[in-house]
Design an enzyme around this catalytic site. Structure first.
Site, PDB file in Angstrom:
ATOM      1  N   ARG B  32       5.187  49.562  72.461  1.00 51.40           N
ATOM      2  CA  ARG B  32       5.167  51.091  72.167  1.00 51.40           C
ATOM      3  C   ARG B  32       6.593  51.427  71.443  1.00 51.40           C
ATOM      4  O   ARG B  32       6.939  50.602  70.258  1.00 51.40           O
ATOM      5  CB  ARG B  32       5.464  51.775  73.452  1.00 51.40           C
ATOM      6  CG  ARG B  32       6.214  51.081  74.459  1.00 51.40           C
ATOM      7  CD  ARG B  32       6.193  52.056  75.624  1.00 51.40           C
ATOM      8  NE  ARG B  32       6.513  53.371  75.612  1.00 51.40           N
ATOM      9  CZ  ARG B  32       6.298  54.516  76.368  1.00 51.40           C
ATOM     10  NH1 ARG B  32       5.850  53.979  77.521  1.00 51.40           N
ATOM     11  NH2 ARG B  32       6.896  55.678  76.268  1.00 51.40           N
ATOM     12  N   ALA B  35       9.517  48.820  70.522  1.00 54.90           N
ATOM     13  CA  ALA B  35       8.829  47.526  69.969  1.00 54.90           C
ATOM     14  C   ALA B  35       8.550  47.593  68.696  1.00 54.90           C
ATOM     15  O   ALA B  35       8.675  46.619  67.611  1.00 54.90           O
ATOM     16  CB  ALA B  35       7.710  47.165  70.944  1.00 54.90           C
ATOM     17  N   HIS B  36       7.892  48.972  68.282  1.00 56.58           N
ATOM     18  CA  HIS B  36       7.214  49.034  67.039  1.00 56.58           C
ATOM     19  C   HIS B  36       8.681  49.223  65.914  1.00 56.58           C
ATOM     20  O   HIS B  36       8.668  48.672  64.984  1.00 56.58           O
ATOM     21  CB  HIS B  36       6.532  50.350  66.774  1.00 56.58           C
ATOM     22  CG  HIS B  36       5.111  50.123  67.296  1.00 56.58           C
ATOM     23  ND1 HIS B  36       4.765  49.993  68.484  1.00 56.58           N
ATOM     24  CD2 HIS B  36       4.016  49.931  66.403  1.00 56.58           C
ATOM     25  CE1 HIS B  36       3.397  49.883  68.603  1.00 56.58           C
ATOM     26  NE2 HIS B  36       2.989  49.800  67.364  1.00 56.58           N
ATOM     27  N   LYS B  37       9.660  50.046  66.430  1.00 55.84           N
ATOM     28  CA  LYS B  37      11.039  49.993  65.450  1.00 55.84           C
ATOM     29  C   LYS B  37      11.531  48.698  65.270  1.00 55.84           C
ATOM     30  O   LYS B  37      11.968  48.281  64.183  1.00 55.84           O
ATOM     31  CB  LYS B  37      11.880  50.695  66.374  1.00 55.84           C
ATOM     32  CG  LYS B  37      13.142  51.132  65.563  1.00 55.84           C
ATOM     33  CD  LYS B  37      13.747  52.177  66.277  1.00 55.84           C
ATOM     34  CE  LYS B  37      15.284  52.879  65.552  1.00 55.84           C
ATOM     35  NZ  LYS B  37      16.423  51.794  65.595  1.00 55.84           N
ATOM     36  N   GLU B  99       2.869  52.080  62.427  1.00 45.55           N
ATOM     37  CA  GLU B  99       1.702  51.180  62.640  1.00 45.55           C
ATOM     38  C   GLU B  99       0.937  50.709  61.439  1.00 45.55           C
ATOM     39  O   GLU B  99       0.627  49.711  61.446  1.00 45.55           O
ATOM     40  CB  GLU B  99       0.680  52.221  63.300  1.00 45.55           C
ATOM     41  CG  GLU B  99      -0.336  51.165  64.319  1.00 45.55           C
ATOM     42  CD  GLU B  99       0.453  50.600  65.638  1.00 45.55           C
ATOM     43  OE1 GLU B  99       0.951  49.374  65.300  1.00 45.55           O
ATOM     44  OE2 GLU B  99       0.512  51.286  66.585  1.00 45.55           O
TER      45      GLU B  99
END
Lengths: 292, 208
Positions: B32, B35-37, B99
């Site tokens: 989320r 983690a994406h950053k 994403e």
């Protein structure tokens, strides 16, 4: 705490019940929504999953939603018990409930992005105390997740874009705008709390407090009662439906309140609550505890 | 109903259309906000540092032809073993800036979350053959029961339990395709229709 030695353990149980089991009126509203959708439609499927999840959570004693939210406590107490001790016990209870997986560790340091790990932090839990003229204690708890919290918003009227003026019509327009903007992001079908007036802070707080009201609790203010009914009806014509998949039920309830305002300000605050409207009441009377 | 086994091929993903009901089985990873950053800043904007190479390889292998689950679970630890207690989807739109790059870089075939995503992700789904799958928000106990094994966890200390990368094995995980690899988005269709109804409503309210 000294006045009620078992207080901390009582609150842990109070948190567990709130996290794993929905209030009767909320569950009934979901049943009614389910009855309205066409069998086999995407909306119907979503509501089936929701109903199944409610059943399983209760049976397994596991959180209805992994986002156990901000832990909002309102405590009404007689003169006497120490609110400092009560507050300390509530914080301890939140830590214990996190250890037992009734709550998720839900306090992230906003400057370092570090999760405190124990479920508590600055303004988590959020506790509000009020002394009252009775000898029993009434504690209300609401667990409100971040997905629906992100859908909350505040308007300052007049709003030029929406052509919403400082009157009941303007209020109606902006609340509908908030519902339309939320789409399925707040885990609908949701509950809408709104507040007209106040300052920016008191207004949002009052809007959120509306989610404590039972669905059959009629608004004492006739104008607001009528407005709630209009909003409920119109919001459900938007066809956003459960999870934003389309369908007949977009909102399960609308509750509103008002505060006096400054001449220069006219805020309308809207708080969105997901279908998993987790709220409960705890009562302490004659040294005994009861959870409703 | 379509059954999807992970890893899944681009061909199989191309067959899916919005509205399709699926049951997913196999190994996936939760990711989320933090983690994406992290994926963008450490693995996409630059090459992995030597000490991050191991994590990069592990994540690459689960992400290739795999799926990302937007989820911040409640996890119990019993006798040194993790178990998912509550694990519904979190709102996906926050990962919109990231994403499409993650899908392109790692060859991800599916994103599972709630609320849908925007045009940039829809475009990436079309270009790189991926889909967006919607799980029922708030159905956390039910969905956690589909998680049959917690295989590993990365960055738990750094990101905290809700935001870590949890590598999980799922069985018959229920979801609905709401954005397919042909440019269709159920979310866009619903939002367009409701906005037309909304505009009509406010016209009537204004007229009194």
């Amino acid at each position: 705490m000294k006045t009620y030695p078992e207080f901390c353990e009582w609150v842990v149980e109070f948190i567990r019940r709130t996290s794993v089991d929905l209030p009767v009126d909320v569950e009934n509203a979901i049943d009614v929504a389910k009855g309205a959708e066409d069998p086999g439609s995407p909306a119907d499927n979503v509501l089936n999953v929701i109903k199944e999840n409610i059943r399983i959570s209760r049976e397994q004693s596991t959180p209805l939603c992994q986002d156990t939210g901000t832990n909002v406590f309102y405590v009404y107490h007689p003169a006497g018990p120490s609110t400092r001790e009560m507050s300390e016990d509530i914080v301890e209870a939140c830590k214990e409930a996190t250890k037992r997986s009734y709550l998720r560790p839900n306090a992230v340091d906003s400057l370092t992005n570090k999760n405190s790990g124990n479920g508590v932090g600055r303004a988590q839990p959020w506790i509000h105390f009020e002394e009252w003229n009775r000898d029993d204690v009434w504690i209300r708890l609401m667990l409100k997740g971040g997905g629906c919290e992100n859908c909350g918003t505040q308007y300052a009227l007049p709003d030029r874009r929406l052509k919403a003026g400082r009157d009941l019509r303007g209020i109606e327009i902006v609340v509908l705008d908030a519902i339309n903007n939320a789409q399925g992001l707040g885990c609908g079908p949701g509950f809408i709390g709104f507040c007209v007036g106040g300052d920016r802070a008191s207004s949002l707080s009052e809007a959120k407090k509306q989610h404590f009201k039972k669905l059959d609790e009629a608004n004492e203010v006739p104008e607001l009662r009528a407005l709630e009914e209009r909003l409920y009806e119109k919001a459900n014509t938007l066809s956003i439906g459960p999870m934003g998949f389309g369908g007949k039920t977009t909102v399960l309830g609308v509750k509103g309140s008002y505060l006096h305002r400054l001449p220069a300000c006219f805020f309308v605050s809207v708080s969105y609550m997901c279908w998993a409207c987790r709220r409960r009441d705890m009562w302490i009377k004659n040294g005994e505890m009861r959870i409703d | 109903m379509t059954r999807l086994e992970l890893p899944v091929s681009a061909e199989k993903i191309s067959e899916l259309k919005t509205g399709d009901v699926v049951k997913i089985s196999g190994v996936m990873v939760t990711a989320r906000d933090a983690a994406h950053k992290f994926l963008i800043e450490h693995f996409i904007e630059r090459s992995p540092a030597p000490e991050e190479k191991d994590l990069y390889d592990k994540l690459s292998s689960v992400l290739k032809d795999g799926m990302i689950y937007h989820c911040g679970p409640v996890v119990a630890e019993e006798n040194g073993k993790y178990r998912f207690v509550a694990a519904g989807p979190t709102t996906s739109s926050r990962e919109e800036p990231y994403e499409s790059h993650v899908i392109e870089k790692f060859g991800v075939r599916g994103i599972i979350g709630k609320g849908g995503m925007g045009d940039q992700t829809l475009e990436a789904c079309k270009k790189f053959k991926s889909v967006y799958l919607h799980a029922v928000g708030g159905a956390a106990s039910l969905l956690a029961n589909s998680v049959v094994d917690v295989i590993d966890v990365y960055m738990k200390e750094e990101f905290g339990v809700p935001e870590a990368f949890w590598v999980i094995r799922v069985k018959d995980f229920d979801a609905v395709v709401t954005m397919d690899s042909h440019g269709n988005s159920l979310h866009k269709t619903i939002a367009k229709a409701s906005s037309e109804i909304f505009n009509d409503l406010i016209r009537k309210i204004s007229k009194g």
